[in-house]
Design an enzyme around this catalytic site. Sequence first.
Site, PDB file in Angstrom:
ATOM      1  N   GLU A 170       0.685  -4.125   4.689  1.00  0.00           N
ATOM      2  CA  GLU A 170      -0.297  -5.129   4.265  1.00  0.00           C
ATOM      3  C   GLU A 170      -0.544  -6.330   5.006  1.00  0.00           C
ATOM      4  O   GLU A 170       0.014  -7.257   4.966  1.00  0.00           O
ATOM      5  CB  GLU A 170       0.356  -5.782   2.934  1.00  0.00           C
ATOM      6  CG  GLU A 170       0.574  -4.754   1.751  1.00  0.00           C
ATOM      7  CD  GLU A 170       0.978  -5.268   0.531  1.00  0.00           C
ATOM      8  OE1 GLU A 170       1.517  -6.459   0.400  1.00  0.00           O
ATOM      9  OE2 GLU A 170       0.962  -4.631  -0.537  1.00  0.00           O
ATOM     10  N   GLU A 382       1.857   2.277  -2.338  1.00  0.00           N
ATOM     11  CA  GLU A 382       2.574   1.355  -3.477  1.00  0.00           C
ATOM     12  C   GLU A 382       1.730   1.196  -4.764  1.00  0.00           C
ATOM     13  O   GLU A 382       0.640   0.946  -4.486  1.00  0.00           O
ATOM     14  CB  GLU A 382       2.715   0.133  -2.731  1.00  0.00           C
ATOM     15  CG  GLU A 382       4.004  -0.110  -1.788  1.00  0.00           C
ATOM     16  CD  GLU A 382       4.133  -1.573  -1.362  1.00  0.00           C
ATOM     17  OE1 GLU A 382       3.981  -2.530  -2.100  1.00  0.00           O
ATOM     18  OE2 GLU A 382       4.655  -1.700  -0.122  1.00  0.00           O
TER      19      GLU A 382
HETATM   20  C1  BG6 Z   1       3.675  -5.492  -1.557  1.00  0.00           C
HETATM   21  C2  BG6 Z   1       4.787  -5.485  -0.341  1.00  0.00           C
HETATM   22  O1  BG6 Z   1       2.978  -6.628  -1.459  1.00  0.00           O
HETATM   23  O2  BG6 Z   1       3.986  -5.697  -2.935  1.00  0.00           O
HETATM   24  C3  BG6 Z   1       6.091  -5.247  -1.232  1.00  0.00           C
HETATM   25  O3  BG6 Z   1       4.422  -4.540   0.324  1.00  0.00           O
HETATM   26  C4  BG6 Z   1       6.438  -6.014  -2.518  1.00  0.00           C
HETATM   27  O4  BG6 Z   1       6.902  -5.538  -0.075  1.00  0.00           O
HETATM   28  C5  BG6 Z   1       5.446  -5.704  -3.358  1.00  0.00           C
HETATM   29  O5  BG6 Z   1       7.642  -6.434  -2.667  1.00  0.00           O
HETATM   30  C6  BG6 Z   1       5.422  -6.481  -4.630  1.00  0.00           C
HETATM   31  O6  BG6 Z   1       5.474  -7.719  -4.621  1.00  0.00           O
HETATM   32  P1  BG6 Z   1       6.257  -9.040  -5.130  1.00  0.00           P
HETATM   33  O7  BG6 Z   1       5.823 -10.116  -4.539  1.00  0.00           O
HETATM   34  O8  BG6 Z   1       6.277  -8.651  -6.715  1.00  0.00           O
HETATM   35  O9  BG6 Z   1       7.494  -8.295  -4.433  1.00  0.00           O
END
Ligand code: BG6
Length: 484
Positions: A170, A382
């Site tokens: 990201e 993800e």
């Molecule tokens: C993504 C990242 O942005 O989303 C992760 O790659 C992150 O590292 C995930 O934890 C969820 O976002 P957040 O802010 O809810 O932890």
Amino acid sequence: MEETKVTSFPEGFLWGSASAAYQIEGGYDADGKGMTNWDHFVRIPGKTYKATTGDVAVDHYHRYKEDIALMAEMGLKTYRFSIAWARIYPQGKGEVNPKGIAFYENIIDECLKHNIEPMVTVFHWDLPQALVDAYGGWENEQIIEDYVNYAKTLFNHYGDKVKYWITLNEQNIFTSLGWLTAMHPPGKFDDQKMFYQVNHHAFMAHAKAVLEYRNMGYKGQIGASFAYTPSYAMDCKPENAMAKANYDDLKNYWWMDVYAYGRYPKAAMAYLKKKGVAPEMKEGDEETLKAAAKEITFMGVNYYQSCVCEYNPLDGVTPYGTMNTTGVKGTSQVLGVPGIYKNPANPYLRTTDWDWIIDPTGLQFCCREITSRYGLPIIISENGLGAFDKKEEDNRIHDDYRIHYLQEHIKKLGEAIEEGCEVIAYCTWSFTDLLSWLNGYQKRYGFVYVDREEEEGASMNRYKKDSYYWYQKVIETNGACLFE
Ligand code: BG6
């Protein structure tokens, strides 16, 4: 499409789950690891929810065997994790730390022992502080050489065992939050010129690492993971359609076009030049980006939500406002760029407690867009739901909301595949609960509940949530159970 009928997933589909070093490992100063930008940033008062840190995180550093055994029992086909640069090079470059090399070698071997394909992220935001102190980290082009040196070290050590490599996680998020909204290190506000320059350095680091990987003779899969928030125009009003086009150029294609084609989108570049914030490029950069674009084998997508685009007048909302880091629904604001676009709520969709729009179709939309625009295979690196979970007295965690969320997303992914998208892998975020950078430990994502809250000192015991057993069945039936 109306006729799309899915029964299961392609043979060999990689059902996976993902994590990142800072969010799970802990052991922040163990065995020679150097300090990172995040080790420093979390210590600045007010930066994270209840001042949480990843000092101990969920102690994966000491419990990785237990965690990987749980993955194996679930039947996971791939595990995506990141390597902490400062464990390998405590000072960012120079002397390699053998204990850091050994730690990740152990993780990789443990995965392979259980027939889990390791998928390695080279950089998931934790940068050796020494490089920040020496020259400002990503702000200086020196970072390109140092990143490539670090990446080559990983390829050298693990290249024969690891077949899937993600260069950067990201890039769009760590740079936006780092140089525009001051929410991530280095905590700069509205530094647009530097934001685009930092991005250019990151693109060059990615590109040169990809080329080195190939030069070293490796034939594995390599690409970057992009946080893709696909957009829908508010309605058919032409100015809203243009707001969407502008949003896509500035917020999505700006990254994906460089990874896939090695060039920046023209309209966005013209706009940035007019504003005097376009990145400076060196002779030969374009050729390097183009050469690397030919060598990547997938587009990595982190998908959490879609957005709506509407024209935003010159005196309209700005990109800077409150972000919901507490889980109190409705505390985030509508943001946008004056004169270009804003992102109002979508009246057709629900949101999470952290105000993230829940849109399974958006995942299908991402895949279709990538397939049409780039023709590249896709790794969903993800996708998941951050939620409050409750461990009952019998130690069970009934996270039916997470099951529902994942189920609907996977079904839409199945449709995308049926419609011609080549999707290699799907990684949920995350396997165990972990530190959510700004939102503390209360925002849980895992299949495995970790007994810890914001304060240190809890047992860290692991408990399987209902979603654990559900995903186990999804994997066992290669997705078929979702379509019965
Ligand atoms: C993504 C990242 O942005 O989303 C992760 O790659 C992150 O590292 C995930 O934890 C969820 O976002 P957040 O802010 O809810 O932890």
